[in-house]
Scaffold this active site. Structure first.
Site, PDB file in Angstrom:
ATOM      1  N   ARG A 119       1.675  17.967  -4.122  1.00 45.60           N
ATOM      2  CA  ARG A 119       0.199  17.843  -4.031  1.00 45.60           C
ATOM      3  C   ARG A 119      -0.407  17.110  -5.233  1.00 45.60           C
ATOM      4  O   ARG A 119      -1.595  17.269  -5.521  1.00 45.60           O
ATOM      5  CB  ARG A 119      -0.471  19.206  -3.876  1.00 45.60           C
ATOM      6  N   LYS A 141      -7.132   3.625  -6.015  1.00 48.90           N
ATOM      7  CA  LYS A 141      -6.843   3.538  -4.579  1.00 48.90           C
ATOM      8  C   LYS A 141      -5.343   3.356  -4.426  1.00 48.90           C
ATOM      9  O   LYS A 141      -4.754   2.437  -4.989  1.00 48.90           O
ATOM     10  CB  LYS A 141      -7.558   2.347  -3.947  1.00 48.90           C
ATOM     11  N   GLU A 183      -8.430 -12.861  -6.776  1.00 48.19           N
ATOM     12  CA  GLU A 183      -9.200 -11.665  -7.155  1.00 48.19           C
ATOM     13  C   GLU A 183     -10.028 -11.933  -8.423  1.00 48.19           C
ATOM     14  O   GLU A 183     -11.106 -11.376  -8.593  1.00 48.19           O
ATOM     15  CB  GLU A 183      -8.280 -10.450  -7.350  1.00 48.19           C
ATOM     16  N   LYS A 222     -14.439  -4.088 -12.950  1.00 52.87           N
ATOM     17  CA  LYS A 222     -13.965  -3.162 -11.915  1.00 52.87           C
ATOM     18  C   LYS A 222     -14.195  -1.720 -12.360  1.00 52.87           C
ATOM     19  O   LYS A 222     -14.622  -0.877 -11.568  1.00 52.87           O
ATOM     20  CB  LYS A 222     -12.487  -3.402 -11.586  1.00 52.87           C
ATOM     21  N   GLU A 232     -16.201   5.155  -3.041  1.00 50.66           N
ATOM     22  CA  GLU A 232     -16.797   4.200  -2.102  1.00 50.66           C
ATOM     23  C   GLU A 232     -17.673   4.907  -1.073  1.00 50.66           C
ATOM     24  O   GLU A 232     -17.563   4.683   0.126  1.00 50.66           O
ATOM     25  CB  GLU A 232     -15.688   3.387  -1.417  1.00 50.66           C
ATOM     26  N   ARG A 239     -18.733   0.326  -4.646  1.00 49.05           N
ATOM     27  CA  ARG A 239     -17.346  -0.113  -4.673  1.00 49.05           C
ATOM     28  C   ARG A 239     -17.014  -1.086  -3.551  1.00 49.05           C
ATOM     29  O   ARG A 239     -16.107  -1.917  -3.667  1.00 49.05           O
ATOM     30  CB  ARG A 239     -16.441   1.126  -4.617  1.00 49.05           C
ATOM     31  N   ASN A 243     -14.788  -5.665  -2.065  1.00 42.98           N
ATOM     32  CA  ASN A 243     -14.156  -6.185  -0.852  1.00 42.98           C
ATOM     33  C   ASN A 243     -14.714  -7.540  -0.430  1.00 42.98           C
ATOM     34  O   ASN A 243     -14.470  -7.984   0.701  1.00 42.98           O
ATOM     35  CB  ASN A 243     -14.319  -5.188   0.294  1.00 42.98           C
ATOM     36  N   HIS A 246     -12.721  -9.765   1.810  1.00 42.35           N
ATOM     37  CA  HIS A 246     -11.591  -8.986   2.310  1.00 42.35           C
ATOM     38  C   HIS A 246     -11.661  -8.648   3.798  1.00 42.35           C
ATOM     39  O   HIS A 246     -10.622  -8.405   4.408  1.00 42.35           O
ATOM     40  CB  HIS A 246     -11.418  -7.710   1.480  1.00 42.35           C
ATOM     41  N   HIS A 250      -8.372  -9.510   5.438  1.00 39.36           N
ATOM     42  CA  HIS A 250      -7.521  -8.520   6.104  1.00 39.36           C
ATOM     43  C   HIS A 250      -7.245  -8.916   7.552  1.00 39.36           C
ATOM     44  O   HIS A 250      -6.154  -8.681   8.072  1.00 39.36           O
ATOM     45  CB  HIS A 250      -8.179  -7.132   6.073  1.00 39.36           C
ATOM     46  N   HIS A 263      -1.492 -11.685   0.112  1.00 36.26           N
ATOM     47  CA  HIS A 263      -2.805 -11.037   0.129  1.00 36.26           C
ATOM     48  C   HIS A 263      -3.869 -11.931  -0.534  1.00 36.26           C
ATOM     49  O   HIS A 263      -4.933 -12.180   0.034  1.00 36.26           O
ATOM     50  CB  HIS A 263      -2.731  -9.679  -0.577  1.00 36.26           C
TER      51      HIS A 263
HETATM   52  N1  LIG Z   1      -5.213  -0.421  -4.816  1.00 39.31           N
HETATM   53  C1  LIG Z   1      -6.072  -1.401  -4.908  1.00 39.31           C
HETATM   54  O1  LIG Z   1      -7.209  -1.212  -5.322  1.00 39.31           O
HETATM   55  C2  LIG Z   1      -5.658  -2.784  -4.486  1.00 39.31           C
HETATM   56  C3  LIG Z   1      -6.453  -3.883  -4.827  1.00 39.31           C
HETATM   57  C4  LIG Z   1      -6.003  -5.158  -4.496  1.00 39.31           C
HETATM   58  C5  LIG Z   1      -4.799  -5.315  -3.838  1.00 39.31           C
HETATM   59  N2  LIG Z   1      -4.056  -4.223  -3.513  1.00 39.31           N
HETATM   60  C6  LIG Z   1      -2.747  -4.368  -2.843  1.00 39.31           C
HETATM   61  O2  LIG Z   1      -1.866  -5.042  -3.712  1.00 39.31           O
HETATM   62  C7  LIG Z   1      -0.843  -5.649  -2.937  1.00 39.31           C
HETATM   63  C8  LIG Z   1      -0.550  -7.033  -3.462  1.00 39.31           C
HETATM   64  O3  LIG Z   1      -0.119  -6.915  -4.804  1.00 39.31           O
HETATM   65  P1  LIG Z   1       0.596  -8.117  -5.557  1.00 39.31           P
HETATM   66  O4  LIG Z   1      -0.086  -9.366  -5.266  1.00 39.31           O
HETATM   67  O5  LIG Z   1       0.766  -7.689  -6.966  1.00 39.31           O
HETATM   68  O6  LIG Z   1       1.992  -8.238  -4.785  1.00 39.31           O
HETATM   69  P2  LIG Z   1       3.452  -7.668  -5.054  1.00 39.31           P
HETATM   70  O7  LIG Z   1       3.442  -6.317  -5.610  1.00 39.31           O
HETATM   71  O8  LIG Z   1       4.177  -7.886  -3.788  1.00 39.31           O
HETATM   72  O9  LIG Z   1       4.035  -8.659  -6.160  1.00 39.31           O
HETATM   73  C9  LIG Z   1       4.169 -10.003  -5.863  1.00 39.31           C
HETATM   74  C10 LIG Z   1       5.576 -10.545  -6.096  1.00 39.31           C
HETATM   75  O10 LIG Z   1       5.791 -10.785  -7.476  1.00 39.31           O
HETATM   76  C11 LIG Z   1       6.976 -10.141  -7.933  1.00 39.31           C
HETATM   77  N3  LIG Z   1       6.738  -9.790  -9.325  1.00 39.31           N
HETATM   78  C12 LIG Z   1       5.878  -8.854  -9.777  1.00 39.31           C
HETATM   79  N4  LIG Z   1       5.749  -8.942 -11.107  1.00 39.31           N
HETATM   80  C13 LIG Z   1       6.566  -9.943 -11.514  1.00 39.31           C
HETATM   81  C14 LIG Z   1       6.857 -10.511 -12.791  1.00 39.31           C
HETATM   82  N5  LIG Z   1       6.244 -10.100 -13.907  1.00 39.31           N
HETATM   83  N6  LIG Z   1       7.761 -11.506 -12.829  1.00 39.31           N
HETATM   84  C15 LIG Z   1       8.373 -11.956 -11.688  1.00 39.31           C
HETATM   85  N7  LIG Z   1       8.110 -11.487 -10.462  1.00 39.31           N
HETATM   86  C16 LIG Z   1       7.207 -10.468 -10.386  1.00 39.31           C
HETATM   87  C17 LIG Z   1       7.152  -9.006  -6.969  1.00 39.31           C
HETATM   88  O11 LIG Z   1       8.488  -8.601  -6.904  1.00 39.31           O
HETATM   89  C18 LIG Z   1       6.689  -9.615  -5.666  1.00 39.31           C
HETATM   90  O12 LIG Z   1       7.699 -10.377  -5.092  1.00 39.31           O
HETATM   91  C19 LIG Z   1      -1.343  -5.655  -1.502  1.00 39.31           C
HETATM   92  O13 LIG Z   1      -0.610  -4.687  -0.778  1.00 39.31           O
HETATM   93  C20 LIG Z   1      -2.789  -5.221  -1.623  1.00 39.31           C
HETATM   94  O14 LIG Z   1      -3.233  -4.497  -0.512  1.00 39.31           O
HETATM   95  C21 LIG Z   1      -4.456  -2.974  -3.839  1.00 39.31           C
HETATM   96 ZN   LIG Z   2      -7.599  -7.716  -2.693  1.00 34.37          ZN
END
Ligand SMILES: NC(=O)c1ccc[n+]([C@@H]2O[C@H](COP(=O)([O-])OP(=O)(O)OC[C@H]3O[C@@H](n4cnc5c(N)ncnc54)[C@H](O)[C@@H]3O)[C@@H](O)[C@H]2O)c1
Ligand SMILES: [Zn+2]
Length: 361
Positions: A119, A141, A183, A222, A232, A239, A243, A246, A250, A263
C-alpha cells in the site's frame, strides 16, 4: 555544491536536486537509508544499464536492481507484476526505498509499483531522459498503459526526492533529446514566454550552456502548477494546463499503437494542432502558429503526421481520452504565447479542422 528546489506539498514535500553529476549524492542517500536499516532497490531499463552502467554502479553500489526492457511497451500490467515480484523477492518492507533510474517509462511504472506495494513505499526518481527531467519525474503521477489507452491505470504517489544530473543526457539518443524538447517547448508555451523566446533565438542542444538552467526553469514551473492543484481537481486551469497538446498527442499515440511516434513527437504534432485550434478560436494569430511550428521544427520535431491517419479514429480516441468530460470536447488552448487556459464545449468540427491541418485525413 548541490543546488535544490522544493516542491511544497505539506507533508508530501520533497527536494529536487540539480547538478551535472549526482552519483555521490545518491550514494550517500542510499548508504544513509541502509544505515537506518532500510532496504534499497533500483528499477532501470536495459538501454540505460548499457549506456550508463558505470554511473548506476557509482550511485547504487550493490543494491538489488531490476533491469526491464526499454520502451513504452514496458508500461504494462505484466511488467508491473514483475516489479512487484522483484520487490517481494528482495523482501522490501514498509520502510524500504525504491529508486527509479530511467526515463518516463521507468519512472511511471516503478512509481506505480511503489504506490501499490504494501500500500505504498517510498520512491525516489533519478530521471535520465530530458523528458523525465523536465516533466515526468516531478509531480507524482505514476501509472501504466492498457490496450484501451495510455495511462489508464495509475496513482498519485509523490517521490521523496528527485535527482536531476544533466551529464546523464550525454548518452541520450538525439531523437529522444528532441522528444524531451517537446515538453520544454510546451512549458514555454503554457507559462513562460521568456523561455519560448530563448528557444526561438537558438535551438537548445545537449551542449547548450544554459541547458541545466532551462531544465531547472521547467521543473520550477511544473512544481508551482502541481503545488496549486496536486490532483488535477481544479475546475479550470490548474494541472490540466500541463496537458497542452496532449489531447491531440494521445490520440495520435493511440491510433498508431505507440510504435511510429515517440510520446514527445506525438506531443509536438499535438502542440501544432493546439496552436491551430487556438488560432481558430481567435486567440492567436497565424503568425504565432508559424512561430510555434518553426520552434518545434528547429528542435528536430515533427509538426505534421508523417502519413495521414484517419480523422474518425483520431476523434474517437480523443472522445475516449479521460480528459474529455461528459462528452463535450475539452482542450487546453493558448490565449497567447506563454499563457494557456482550459476550455470546454469546443465544437468537434473545430478540433477536426485543426487535426486535418496537421495531416489527418
Ligand atoms: N508522470 C508524468 O507526469 C509524465 C509526464 C510526461 C510523460 N510521461 C510518460 O513518460 C513516458 C516517456 O518517457 P521518456 O520519453 O523518458 O521515454 P523512455 O523512458 O522510454 O526513455 C526513452 C529511451 O531512452 C533510453 N534512455 C533513457 N535514458 C538514457 C540515457 N541517459 N542514455 C541513453 N539512453 C537512455 C531509454 O532506454 C529509452 O529507450 C511516456 O510513457 C509518458 O506517458 C509521464
Ligand atoms: Zn507529455
Amino acid at each position: 555544491m548541490v543546488e535544490s528546489l522544493t516542491v511544497n506539498l505539506g507533508e508530501r514535500s520533497y527536494p529536487i536536486f540539480f547538478g551535472s553529476n549526482l552519483n555521490g549524492r545518491i550514494r550517500s542517500d542510499v548508504e544513509a537509508a541502509r544505515a537506518a536499516g532500510r532496504k534499497v532497490a533500483v528499477v532501470t531499463d536495459a538501454n540505460l544499464a548499457r549506456a550508463q552502467g558505470a554511473a548506476l554502479t557509482e550511485a547504487f553500489g550493490d543494491a538489488p536492481a531490476l533491469v526491464l526492457p526499454a520502451g513504452e511497451e514496458t508500461k504494462s500490467l505484466s511488467e508491473f507484476g514483475r516489479v512487484l515480484d522483484f520487490l517481494a523477492e528482495h523482501r522490501l518492507d514498509r520502510s524500504a526505498v525504491l529508486f527509479a533510474a530511467g526515463g518516463g517509462v521507468i519512472g511511471d511504472l516503478a512509481g506505480f509499483a511503489a504506490a501499490a506495494f504494501l500500500r505504498g513505499i517510498e520512491f525516489r526518481q533519478v530521471p535520465t531522459t530530458l523528458l523525465a527531467m523536465v516533466d515526468s519525474s516531478v509531480g507524482g503521477k505514476t501509472g501504466l498503459n492498457l490496450k484501451a489507452g495510455k495511462n489508464l491505470v495509475g496513482a498519485f504517489h509523490q517521490p521523496a526526492a528527485v535527482y536531476i544530473a544533466t551529464d546523464l543526457l550525454g548518452t541520450l539518443p538525439a531523437r529522444e533529446f528532441a522528444a524531451g524538447m517537446a515538453e520544454v517547448i510546451k512549458t514555454g508555451l503554457l507559462g513562460d514566454a521568456g523561455l519560448f523566446a530563448r528557444l526561438e533565438r537558438e535551438p537548445l542542444t545537449v551542449r547548450s550552456t544554459d541547458l541545466a538552467a532551462i531544465v531547472r526553469t521547467c521543473c520550477a514551473l511544473k512544481a508551482r502548477v502541481v503545488e496549486a492543484d496536486e490532483r488535477e481537481t481544479a475546475k479550470e486551469g490548474g494541472r490540466a494546463l500541463l496537458n497542452l497538446g496532449h489531447t491531440f498527442g494521445h490520440a495520435i499515440e493511440q491510433v498508431t499503437g505507440y510504435g511510429a511516434y515517440l510520446h514527445g513527437e506525438a506531443v509536438a504534432i499535438g502542440l501544432a494542432a493546439a496552436a491551430r485550434l487556438s488560432q481558430k478560436l481567435g486567440y492567436i494569430e497565424d503568425a504565432a502558429v508559424a512561430r510555434i511550428e518553426a520552434v518545434l521544427a528547429a528542435h528536430a520535431l515533427p509538426v505534421r503526421l508523417h502519413a495521414p491517419l484517419p480523422l474518425d479514429a483520431l476523434l474517437a480516441a480523443m472522445a475516449r481520452d479521460k480528459k474529455v468530460r461528459a462528452g463535450a470536447l475539452r482542450f487546453v488552448v493558448l490565449r497567447r504565447l506563454g499563457e494557456a487556459a482550459t476550455q470546454g464545449g469546443i465544437a468537434p468540427d473545430l478540433a477536426a479542422a485543426a487535426f486535418r491541418e496537421v495531416g489527418a485525413a
